[in-house]
Design a protein around this motif. Structure first.
Motif, PDB file in Angstrom:
ATOM      1  N   LEU A 167       0.847  -1.185   0.000  1.00 41.54           N
ATOM      2  CA  LEU A 167       0.000   0.000   0.000  1.00 41.54           C
ATOM      3  C   LEU A 167       0.889   1.243   0.000  1.00 41.54           C
ATOM      4  O   LEU A 167       2.053   1.183   0.416  1.00 41.54           O
ATOM      5  CB  LEU A 167      -0.932  -0.035   1.201  1.00 41.54           C
ATOM      6  N   PRO A 168       0.351   2.382  -0.430  1.00 38.89           N
ATOM      7  CA  PRO A 168       1.231   3.528  -0.692  1.00 38.89           C
ATOM      8  C   PRO A 168       1.790   4.245   0.525  1.00 38.89           C
ATOM      9  O   PRO A 168       2.870   4.842   0.446  1.00 38.89           O
ATOM     10  CB  PRO A 168       0.344   4.482  -1.516  1.00 38.89           C
ATOM     11  N   ASP A 169       1.072   4.200   1.645  1.00 34.98           N
ATOM     12  CA  ASP A 169       1.528   5.018   2.773  1.00 34.98           C
ATOM     13  C   ASP A 169       0.988   4.471   4.091  1.00 34.98           C
ATOM     14  O   ASP A 169       0.238   3.489   4.135  1.00 34.98           O
ATOM     15  CB  ASP A 169       1.106   6.488   2.582  1.00 34.98           C
ATOM     16  N   ALA A 223      -1.179   5.744   6.237  1.00 34.76           N
ATOM     17  CA  ALA A 223      -2.627   5.834   6.419  1.00 34.76           C
ATOM     18  C   ALA A 223      -3.344   4.667   5.741  1.00 34.76           C
ATOM     19  O   ALA A 223      -4.296   4.097   6.302  1.00 34.76           O
ATOM     20  CB  ALA A 223      -3.144   7.165   5.874  1.00 34.76           C
ATOM     21  N   SER A 224      -2.880   4.299   4.556  1.00 33.42           N
ATOM     22  CA  SER A 224      -3.508   3.191   3.827  1.00 33.42           C
ATOM     23  C   SER A 224      -3.308   1.868   4.552  1.00 33.42           C
ATOM     24  O   SER A 224      -4.239   1.049   4.667  1.00 33.42           O
ATOM     25  CB  SER A 224      -2.938   3.109   2.412  1.00 33.42           C
ATOM     26  N   TRP A 225      -2.100   1.623   5.020  1.00 33.32           N
ATOM     27  CA  TRP A 225      -1.819   0.399   5.758  1.00 33.32           C
ATOM     28  C   TRP A 225      -2.630   0.344   7.051  1.00 33.32           C
ATOM     29  O   TRP A 225      -3.163  -0.704   7.424  1.00 33.32           O
ATOM     30  CB  TRP A 225      -0.320   0.295   6.077  1.00 33.32           C
ATOM     31  N   THR A 226      -2.702   1.475   7.752  1.00 31.32           N
ATOM     32  CA  THR A 226      -3.455   1.508   9.006  1.00 31.32           C
ATOM     33  C   THR A 226      -4.916   1.166   8.769  1.00 31.32           C
ATOM     34  O   THR A 226      -5.508   0.346   9.491  1.00 31.32           O
ATOM     35  CB  THR A 226      -3.345   2.898   9.659  1.00 31.32           C
ATOM     36  N   ALA A 227      -5.517   1.774   7.757  1.00 28.25           N
ATOM     37  CA  ALA A 227      -6.927   1.509   7.457  1.00 28.25           C
ATOM     38  C   ALA A 227      -7.148   0.051   7.071  1.00 28.25           C
ATOM     39  O   ALA A 227      -8.126  -0.575   7.498  1.00 28.25           O
ATOM     40  CB  ALA A 227      -7.391   2.435   6.334  1.00 28.25           C
ATOM     41  N   ALA A 228      -6.226  -0.497   6.276  1.00 27.65           N
ATOM     42  CA  ALA A 228      -6.395  -1.872   5.800  1.00 27.65           C
ATOM     43  C   ALA A 228      -6.321  -2.883   6.946  1.00 27.65           C
ATOM     44  O   ALA A 228      -7.157  -3.796   7.042  1.00 27.65           O
ATOM     45  CB  ALA A 228      -5.336  -2.186   4.749  1.00 27.65           C
TER      46      ALA A 228
END
Length: 286
Positions: free
Chosen positions: A12-14, A16-21
């Motif tokens: 994932l790009p960043d 925030a994206s990893w945290t949400a996923a």
């Protein structure tokens, strides 16, 4: 919570994206923990004699189960309950036995998620072994220093690498690539390999996830390797960090080049000679 349990195969790009996923994916339990909870649920239904302490004893060696319980309590904590649960016992007491067992019956199981992925199971097992050693070290160091919160120190060390465990469950190919690069180049820094493959460092991701799950602030501070200033020199913070470092540096033997520095720092923290520290480490590791 997401019902899509397909493995993440592309970085994932960043952050925030990893945290949400990962925040929206289930925190799975080890099969041994799931079986222990099922047995306790049956005992509670039959005899009504199960308390929070028995649940704690049954699953407190499982970092993923520990995280799952703390997250469950945080999700259901009433707005007027100011103090968050910091242990399995306090979390179960906050939830209530009935609520807890209803939730545990729906929990996912690691071995089911990784049924056809032996390399992922092997990778996760290695991290679990390291976490157990970290927890033993932290508990032993805390007892030696007569710390008042030795249980919290143990939990902090046990959870220190829980994001890596979750990635073995939900993104095994990606975390496997990180592990392969580190194995191929012993001089490569872990954080460099993580950022190259995942676009984030695991410690940054873990802190972000722990905050997203609203876990206790003390646990966040004790597991944060990037703490600066006063937080870095707090004895409890140093104790957990050294427990984790020692478990990592000795996972393949006691000849790691970084070990003398770890022992010297620990000797100062525990007010013991380096020789006495080596003896204590041997006792704790046995």
């Amino acid at each position: 919570m997401s019902t899509d349990l397909r493995p993440l195969t592309a970085a994932l790009p960043d952050l925030a994206s990893w945290t949400a996923a990962l925040r929206d994916r289930p925190i799975p339990l080890l099969a041994s923990s799931a079986a222990a909870l099922a047995a306790l649920a049956e005992a509670e239904e039959t005899h009504g004699n199960v308390d929070a302490h028995r649940i704690d004893v049954a699953i407190d060696d499982d970092p993923l189960a520990t995280l799952w319980v703390l997250d469950l309590a945080a999700r259901q904590r009433h707005v007027r309950q100011v103090t968050p649960a910091e242990t399995i016992t306090s979390a179960v007491m906050m939830l209530g036995i009935g609520t807890f067992f209803r939730a545990s019956a729906e929990a996912r199981v690691v071995e089911d998620l990784l049924a056809n992925q032996p390399q992922a199971r092997e990778g996760l097992a290695a991290v679990l072994r390291r976490a157990h050693r970290s927890a033993r070290f932290a508990l032993g160091f805390g007892i030696h220093r007569m710390e008042s919160d030795v249980t919290l120190l143990r939990i902090a060390a046990l959870l220190h690498d829980v994001t890596e465990m979750l990635l073995w469950c939900h993104a095994p190919a990606l975390i496997g690539e990180v592990a392969a690069r580190l194995h191929a180049d012993p001089t490569l820094r872990s954080e460099t390999a993580q950022r190259d493959v995942l676009h984030v460092s695991l410690i940054d991701l873990e802190q972000s996830l722990l905050r997203a799950w609203h876990l206790p602030e003390r646990l966040l501070r004790l597991t944060d390797d990037h703490a600066e200033g006063l937080a870095l020199v707090q004895p409890q913070r140093r104790l957990v960090k050294l427990a984790v470092q020692l478990a990592r540096h000795t996972q393949s033997g006691w000849d790691n080049a970084a070990l003398p520095d770890d022992i010297e720092e620990l000797s100062q923290l525990l007010n013991l000679s380096p020789m006495a520290v080596r003896g204590l480490l041997g006792e704790l590791d046995s």
